[in-house]
Structure formats: C-alpha cells, structure tokens
Design an enzyme around this catalytic site. Structure first.
Site, PDB file in Angstrom:
ATOM      1  N   CYS A  73       0.834  -1.210   0.000  1.00 28.67           N
ATOM      2  CA  CYS A  73       0.000   0.000   0.000  1.00 28.67           C
ATOM      3  C   CYS A  73       0.859   1.246   0.000  1.00 28.67           C
ATOM      4  CB  CYS A  73      -0.921  -0.006   1.217  1.00 28.67           C
ATOM      5  SG  CYS A  73      -1.972   1.467   1.325  1.00 28.67           S
ATOM      6  N   CYS A  79      -0.537   5.488   7.421  1.00 19.96           N
ATOM      7  CA  CYS A  79      -1.816   4.928   7.876  1.00 19.96           C
ATOM      8  C   CYS A  79      -1.604   3.971   9.044  1.00 19.96           C
ATOM      9  CB  CYS A  79      -2.503   4.197   6.718  1.00 19.96           C
ATOM     10  SG  CYS A  79      -4.105   3.489   7.157  1.00 19.96           S
ATOM     11  N   CYS A  82      -3.334  -1.156   8.349  1.00 21.26           N
ATOM     12  CA  CYS A  82      -2.697  -2.465   8.095  1.00 21.26           C
ATOM     13  C   CYS A  82      -1.246  -2.419   8.568  1.00 21.26           C
ATOM     14  CB  CYS A  82      -2.781  -2.812   6.614  1.00 21.26           C
ATOM     15  SG  CYS A  82      -4.463  -2.756   5.960  1.00 21.26           S
ATOM     16  N   CYS A 174      -7.301   2.329  -1.172  1.00 16.79           N
ATOM     17  CA  CYS A 174      -7.272   1.502   0.029  1.00 16.79           C
ATOM     18  C   CYS A 174      -7.439   0.042  -0.372  1.00 16.79           C
ATOM     19  CB  CYS A 174      -8.376   1.921   0.998  1.00 16.79           C
ATOM     20  SG  CYS A 174      -8.394   0.938   2.521  1.00 16.79           S
ATOM     21  N   GLN A 297     -20.455  -8.545  11.019  1.00 17.77           N
ATOM     22  CA  GLN A 297     -19.020  -8.806  10.992  1.00 17.77           C
ATOM     23  C   GLN A 297     -18.412  -8.241   9.702  1.00 17.77           C
ATOM     24  OE1 GLN A 297     -16.953 -10.058  13.171  1.00 17.77           O
ATOM     25  NE2 GLN A 297     -18.272 -11.049  14.690  1.00 17.77           N
ATOM     26  N   TYR A 326     -25.302 -11.266  23.845  1.00 17.48           N
ATOM     27  CA  TYR A 326     -24.726 -10.239  22.967  1.00 17.48           C
ATOM     28  C   TYR A 326     -25.042 -10.607  21.516  1.00 17.48           C
ATOM     29  CZ  TYR A 326     -22.017  -9.636  27.281  1.00 17.48           C
ATOM     30  OH  TYR A 326     -21.626  -9.488  28.593  1.00 17.48           O
ATOM     31  N   GLU A 347     -29.688  -8.894  23.805  1.00 14.96           N
ATOM     32  CA  GLU A 347     -28.836  -7.826  23.277  1.00 14.96           C
ATOM     33  C   GLU A 347     -29.218  -6.510  23.938  1.00 14.96           C
ATOM     34  OE1 GLU A 347     -26.579  -5.105  21.454  1.00 14.96           O
ATOM     35  OE2 GLU A 347     -26.235  -7.259  21.254  1.00 14.96           O
ATOM     36  N   CYS A 423     -13.221 -11.299  20.415  1.00 13.99           N
ATOM     37  CA  CYS A 423     -12.326 -10.508  19.575  1.00 13.99           C
ATOM     38  C   CYS A 423     -11.161  -9.962  20.392  1.00 13.99           C
ATOM     39  CB  CYS A 423     -13.090  -9.358  18.913  1.00 13.99           C
ATOM     40  SG  CYS A 423     -13.863  -8.215  20.077  1.00 13.99           S
TER      41      CYS A 423
END
Length: 466
Positions: A73, A79, A82, A174, A297, A326, A347, A423
C-alpha cells in the site's frame, strides 16, 4: 547498553501486544512502535519510561529481518490500519496463535488445552465489507509531499493519522475494501472539491461534508451513508443527486445531518435518499438484512468460518435450548437455529433486536426469540424460569469482555456447554478464569478475521465439570 536514552545496533526480539514489537535489554523490556519486525537491527530512542518498561521509536535501520515482505500500500508509512503488511502472512498467523497461547496461560492459567492452528483468511486484501472515511479541511501531508514543492489542496477525504484526532490524510487507494469503494470515495472527493463545498473542521465543528460510510455486501449490494455537518439543503441535494446519478451501483443511498461534536450516528436520523434502506448479506442459505445502523461482521468470508466453528462447538442435535448472549442483529442465533430446539437471543441495543427478529422472519425461522436490555438484569431467575435453562450458551461480547455479574449469571444458569466467541483473547482468558471452578476449556480455535493487523478472533468451548 542504554546510553543517553539510546540503544545502538540492537536486534528487535519478538512481537508484543497491540501490534508492537519488543527489544529485551539488560535494563528491561523495551516496546517499539512503528514499521519494525523481529530480526531487524536498529537504533532506538527511548521516548517514555515506566518502572522497568520503556517505549522507543526507531531512529535508524541497519538491516532488515527475514520475516519481512514488501508493503503493497502506498499509504503504509502514514496509515495506522494495516500495520503488519510488512510482515509475511505466515509469520502473522504464527504470532496471532502464540498471542492466544500466551493470554490463556498467563491470564487464564489454562495450560492443559491444545490451541488449534489458526484458520487463515483466503484473502489478505479487499476483505472488509465496511469502511468509514472522514472529510477534513486540515489535510495531513507527508514529508515527501511537503518537500516536493507541489501545491496541495487543504481538503482531505480519508483516514485519521494515528494519534491525531484533527488530521486526515487523503486516501488514493485503500486495499481493505473491494470495488466500488475506492471509486465512490474518490468520486465524492472530486465532486466536493469541484463544487467548493466546505469540508468539516473538527476543531470548531463547522463544515458541510463530514463523513462517508461505504458498505459492500457479498450479494453485490452497496450502501453509502454521507454525513453532513450542517443543514445546507442546496449542498445536500447537489451531493446526493450526484451520487445517485453517477453511481447507479449504489443500491442504498442515505444521508445524515449530524450537528454533534462527534461522528457517531446511532442516535441520529438516517434519511434514505434512494434505493432500499438495507443491503443483503448471505451465509449458507440464509439472508441477513443489514441497515445503516446494523452491526455485521466486517469480514463476511471469515465470519462464516467463525460462526461455523461456534456451531460445531455447540454440539447441537436439534433438542437443545440455546441462549445467544450479545446477539447483536441475531446473526449467530439465526445461523444455529435450525440445529436447535429453540434459541433465545439477548442484546443491549433495541434496534439490533428488531433487526434480529426481522432476519428470523425473512428466513422463515420460527424458533427464535429476542430480548433487549442489560444482560445482567435480563437473564435472571425469573427469565430462566420463563424461558427454560439453556443447554448451551453462546456468548460473543465486545472487546471489554463480560462484566462479572454476567459471568455469575451464566454460572447460575449452569448450561452443559458454553461457546465463548471473542475478539480480545486477553479479556476472554480473564473471563474463562472466573468460570474455571465449574467449567473446563476443552477446545480452542483462533480465526484470522483481520489480516495484516494484530487482531485475532477466538472460539473456546467450555464443558461443565461433573
């Protein structure tokens, strides 16, 4: 040896948390940010010291590590997205799995379970289905741009420079989201400049063009949401008409007038300008309607892998009562519903629960029910008595993990199996430790949702001890 807050000709030792690297010195561990990799030989400048922990930046590179690959990139030096694109993918995967191992052993005190090899992503570029870009009249210029002597516009449409809330660099291309994302963003930027529409100034909360969200679905649908910082009807009409007629590939065109001091729009009215007010994501034979405020997601391909692992770990035979905590817009709940007797989703956000119900109805699923509210207040003894104690609990909390009262509620419900989707393996390991007296971790599967970053998703199966 440290001299004048500097280290010279030292080797970067290993990866660390949050995408940093470390150098293990005689004086303690030094955390190094930036474009570095284990095996690099560098000079370091200490910028912060706290007890035995130090933070440093690289001032000179003498030789490069064999773990490296060429960044693809053109924005990689500025940035913060990534961060690991200079690390070969096989080594990224190795560290991500090791990160799970370290968190489970150090935080969760879990050492008797095999951590499976990570599920690699089939695509390391163009894998995201959602990106958000910011307009600014305070454009960030790189040193090369400033030294070039070329005139540059002060307007920018792109991403925040790391650690600078007020500076945006213009994104030309991007590699995170597939077309037409780049085409739409660059076209809108060109139109805004051509028409002289004021770009947003975050310091004074003024300006018309403020933010744009692009969502691309695996069905081919495309959603665009333009945020305006002022109620300028002429400019809004000009922009929306331009987008409508120039980009017929947009199937859901929306806008928001946001006068607040931040870009969050969950509390703002979304106005559908043309097309439908949702896009469609598909998974197996299921269709999910994703609205402007819906969570889905951001890597559709790997979300399927993640949910498939969760469904497998749940061990459903068609006779189980499942609680999905959740649940968000009910993606996991609806994904496992056909293998279960019934699924109860809980939720916090009412709008998400409405989406979950709509998705069940859309797919002809009749054995789900969804409830909105604070987890620790809803799932109590009376709730369990009314809906039945679960055989399986699937929980997919935010990065902060589960509150202690929620963990206690799960323990009181005493399901046979708990499938914990996370996560953030640090908070996951912490929560697993809280349940270790009653449950044993028997299976663990990391999944790479975000290539070229340090983030890793992880699924753990807990089985109630006899």
């Amino acid at each position: 040896m440290l001299k004048n807050n500097k280290y010279e000709y030292v080797e970067i030792t290993d990866f660390a948390a949050e995408g940093k690297c470390i150098f293990k010195s005689e004086d303690g561990v030094v955390f190094v940010e930036g474009n570095v990799a284990p095996g690099d030989i560098v000079d370091l400048q200490i910028v912060k010291t706290k007890k035995k922990l130090k933070e440093a930046i690289v001032t000179k590179v003498h030789s490069l590590s064999k773990l490296r690959t060429e960044p693809y990139c053109l924005h990689h030096t500025v940035c913060g997205g990534c961060k690991w694109q200079h690390i070969s993918y096989e080594h990224q995967l190795r560290f991500k799995r090791q990160q799970v191992v370290d968190h489970f052993e150090r935080i969760g005190k879990i050492k008797n379970v095999e951590i499976n090899p990570i599920v690699a992503a089939p695509r390391t570029e163009y894998y995201r289905n959602k990106l958000e870009f910011t307009f600014s009249n305070w454009r960030w210029l790189t040193k090369e741009q400033m030294d070039s002597g070329q005139p540059y516009s002060k307007n920018a449409l792109g991403f925040h420079v790391p650690k600078r809330f007020d500076k945006i660099f213009t994104v030309d291309h991007c590699h995170l989201q597939p077309d037409p994302s780049n085409t739409i963003r660059n076209s809108l930027h060109h139109f805004g400049e051509l028409k002289g529409i004021p770009y947003y100034d975050v310091r004074f909360n003024v300006g018309v063009l403020r933010n744009v969200v692009v969502r691309t679905a695996n069905s081919g649908d495309v959603m665009v949401i333009v945020q305006f910082g002022q109620q300028n009807d002429e400019a809004i009409t000009d922009v929306m008409e331009y987008m409508k007629h120039t980009h017929p590939e947009i199937t859901s065109l929306n806008y928001i007038v946001n006068l607040k001091g931040n870009d969050s729009y969950q509390d703002q009215e979304v106005i559908n300008y043309s097309g439908e007010n949702f896009i469609r994501e598909t998974m197996e034979d299921l269709t999910f309607l994703v609205g402007p405020k819906s969570f889905y997601q951001t890597n559709s391909e790997q979300a399927y892998q993640l949910f498939s692992v969760a469904r497998d770990y749940a061990g459903l035979t068609g006779n189980e009562s499942v609680y999905d905590l959740y649940t968000g817009t009910g993606t996991i709940a609806n994904f496992v519903a056909r293998q279960a007797k019934k699924v109860v989703g809980v939720e916090y956000v009412e709008a998400a629960v409405q989406d979950a119900r709509r998705n069940s109805e859309l797919n002809g699923i009749t054995n789900t029910s969804f409830f909105a509210g604070d987890m620790k207040n809803i799932v109590n003894e009376s709730f369990l008595a009314k809906h039945g104690r679960p055989d399986v609990i699937i929980t997919d909390p935010p990065r902060a993990g589960m509150d202690v009262p929620v963990v206690q509620t799960i323990l009181k419900a005493a399901p046979d199996r708990i499938v914990y989707v996370s996560c953030n393996t640090a908070t996951q390991a912490r929560d697993l430790a809280l349940m270790s007296e009653d449950y044993e971790v028997t299976r663990v599967q990391p999944v790479d949702m975000f290539p070229n970053t340090h983030h890793v998703e992880n699924v753990a199966l807990l089985v109630r001890k006899s």
